[in-house]
Design a protein around this motif. Structure first.
Motif, PDB file in Angstrom:
ATOM      1  N   ALA A  47       0.714  -1.358  -0.188  1.00  7.92           N
ATOM      2  CA  ALA A  47       0.115  -0.331  -0.021  1.00  7.92           C
ATOM      3  C   ALA A  47       0.813   1.431  -0.123  1.00  7.92           C
ATOM      4  O   ALA A  47       0.686   2.253  -0.582  1.00  7.92           O
ATOM      5  CB  ALA A  47      -0.771  -0.111   1.193  1.00  7.92           C
ATOM      6  N   ALA A  48       2.347   1.845   0.899  1.00 11.83           N
ATOM      7  CA  ALA A  48       3.095   2.356   0.796  1.00 11.83           C
ATOM      8  C   ALA A  48       3.432   2.797  -0.466  1.00 11.83           C
ATOM      9  O   ALA A  48       3.690   3.983  -0.679  1.00 11.83           O
ATOM     10  CB  ALA A  48       4.562   1.943   1.886  1.00 11.83           C
ATOM     11  N   MET A  49       3.553   1.304  -1.254  1.00  7.33           N
ATOM     12  CA  MET A  49       4.239   2.095  -2.364  1.00  7.33           C
ATOM     13  C   MET A  49       3.620   1.986  -3.665  1.00  7.33           C
ATOM     14  O   MET A  49       4.103   2.612  -4.423  1.00  7.33           O
ATOM     15  CB  MET A  49       4.749   0.435  -2.677  1.00  7.33           C
ATOM     16  N   ALA A  50       2.147   1.606  -3.363  1.00  5.77           N
ATOM     17  CA  ALA A  50       1.499   2.298  -4.881  1.00  5.77           C
ATOM     18  C   ALA A  50       1.194   3.286  -3.872  1.00  5.77           C
ATOM     19  O   ALA A  50       0.662   4.557  -5.122  1.00  5.77           O
ATOM     20  CB  ALA A  50       0.202   1.423  -4.616  1.00  5.77           C
ATOM     21  N   CYS A  51       1.183   4.146  -2.916  1.00  3.03           N
ATOM     22  CA  CYS A  51       1.001   5.444  -2.508  1.00  3.03           C
ATOM     23  C   CYS A  51       1.991   6.373  -3.091  1.00  3.03           C
ATOM     24  O   CYS A  51       1.680   8.063  -4.173  1.00  3.03           O
ATOM     25  CB  CYS A  51       1.011   5.650  -0.586  1.00  3.03           C
ATOM     26  N   ARG A  52       3.812   5.824  -2.873  1.00  5.36           N
ATOM     27  CA  ARG A  52       4.442   6.648  -3.687  1.00  5.36           C
ATOM     28  C   ARG A  52       4.469   6.991  -4.848  1.00  5.36           C
ATOM     29  O   ARG A  52       4.581   8.073  -6.044  1.00  5.36           O
ATOM     30  CB  ARG A  52       5.765   5.904  -3.355  1.00  5.36           C
ATOM     31  N   GLU A 111      -0.081   0.450  11.074  1.00  3.59           N
ATOM     32  CA  GLU A 111      -0.118   2.389  11.619  1.00  3.59           C
ATOM     33  C   GLU A 111      -0.115   3.570  10.461  1.00  3.59           C
ATOM     34  O   GLU A 111      -0.320   4.161   9.719  1.00  3.59           O
ATOM     35  CB  GLU A 111       0.093   2.890  12.839  1.00  3.59           C
ATOM     36  N   ASP A 112       1.679   3.058   9.975  1.00  2.00           N
ATOM     37  CA  ASP A 112       1.756   3.809   9.323  1.00  2.00           C
ATOM     38  C   ASP A 112       0.955   3.245   7.890  1.00  2.00           C
ATOM     39  O   ASP A 112       0.815   5.014   6.651  1.00  2.00           O
ATOM     40  CB  ASP A 112       3.592   3.292   8.876  1.00  2.00           C
ATOM     41  N   GLY A 113       0.698   2.423   7.232  1.00  9.19           N
ATOM     42  CA  GLY A 113       0.064   2.112   5.993  1.00  9.19           C
ATOM     43  C   GLY A 113      -1.196   2.760   5.987  1.00  9.19           C
ATOM     44  O   GLY A 113      -1.348   3.844   4.441  1.00  9.19           O
ATOM     45  N   GLU A 114      -1.912   3.082   6.777  1.00 11.91           N
ATOM     46  CA  GLU A 114      -3.048   3.539   7.278  1.00 11.91           C
ATOM     47  C   GLU A 114      -2.531   5.352   6.669  1.00 11.91           C
ATOM     48  O   GLU A 114      -3.603   5.990   6.353  1.00 11.91           O
ATOM     49  CB  GLU A 114      -3.859   3.471   8.373  1.00 11.91           C
ATOM     50  N   GLU A 115      -1.740   5.929   7.818  1.00 14.34           N
ATOM     51  CA  GLU A 115      -1.338   7.001   7.407  1.00 14.34           C
ATOM     52  C   GLU A 115      -1.226   6.991   5.814  1.00 14.34           C
ATOM     53  O   GLU A 115      -1.932   8.550   6.114  1.00 14.34           O
ATOM     54  CB  GLU A 115      -0.236   7.471   8.271  1.00 14.34           C
ATOM     55  N   LEU A 116      -0.412   6.535   5.035  1.00 13.85           N
ATOM     56  CA  LEU A 116      -0.148   7.300   4.361  1.00 13.85           C
ATOM     57  C   LEU A 116      -1.151   6.741   3.377  1.00 13.85           C
ATOM     58  O   LEU A 116      -1.438   7.966   2.301  1.00 13.85           O
ATOM     59  CB  LEU A 116       1.075   5.887   3.244  1.00 13.85           C
ATOM     60  N   LEU A 117      -2.594   6.307   3.714  1.00 14.81           N
ATOM     61  CA  LEU A 117      -3.830   5.999   2.868  1.00 14.81           C
ATOM     62  C   LEU A 117      -4.611   7.185   2.733  1.00 14.81           C
ATOM     63  O   LEU A 117      -5.012   7.980   2.291  1.00 14.81           O
ATOM     64  CB  LEU A 117      -4.336   4.951   2.836  1.00 14.81           C
TER      65      LEU A 117
END
Length: 152
Positions: A47-52, A111-117
């Protein structure tokens, strides 16, 4: 299908965040929904990589040239006022956490993944949803978006 384990945990989980109306670029829309789907199955690194990647695709959809360095896409968004006031730090945060997920041997926490989303959702809302809603509202009101009406 949905599976509930003995502890009551649901698989897949509910997609994090909200769908966003007004995204007129198919790749940006697909990447955002992919990031949400990744989070629903606890794939927060993906998810983080997709947000980037959404940052890059959004910049290109708004006029940046392809094949730039990644930092140039973030700069394009900022320089061309696609980043909301006081939003530059959280856009940098999406970039940096996404870079870590992509280039370091680490797993992104829930927590980090949801924050980035969340930050990605806010950015896409600012760039796509708000202008689309305004244009729709202006058409309903009988005004052309961006044109002032004569005063009496």
């Amino acid at each position: 299908p949905t599976y509930l384990d003995i502890a009551g945990k649901q698989y897949p989980g509910v997609a994090f965040g909200n769908s966003i109306d007004g995204i007129d670029d198919a790749s940006v829309k697909a990447l955002y929904e992919e990031a949400r789907s990744c989070a629903s199955v606890n794939a927060f690194t993906a998810a983080a990589m997709a947000c980037r990647k959404i940052l890059m695709n959004t910049a290109v959809s708004k006029g940046a040239k392809e094949n730039l360095k990644f930092v140039q896409y973030v700069k394009f968004l900022s320089d061309n006022n696609f980043v909301p006031p006081d939003g530059k730090e959280w856009v940098e945060h999406i970039k940096n956490k996404g870079n870590d997920a992509n280039h370091k041997i680490e797993i992104v926490s829930k927590e980090d993944g949801e924050e980035l989303l969340y930050f990605t959702e806010m950015l896409l809302t600012f760039i796509y949803a708000v202008p689309a809603r305004f244009k729709k509202s202006a058409k309903v009101d009988g005004k052309a978006a961006g044109q002032e009406q004569p005063t009496k």
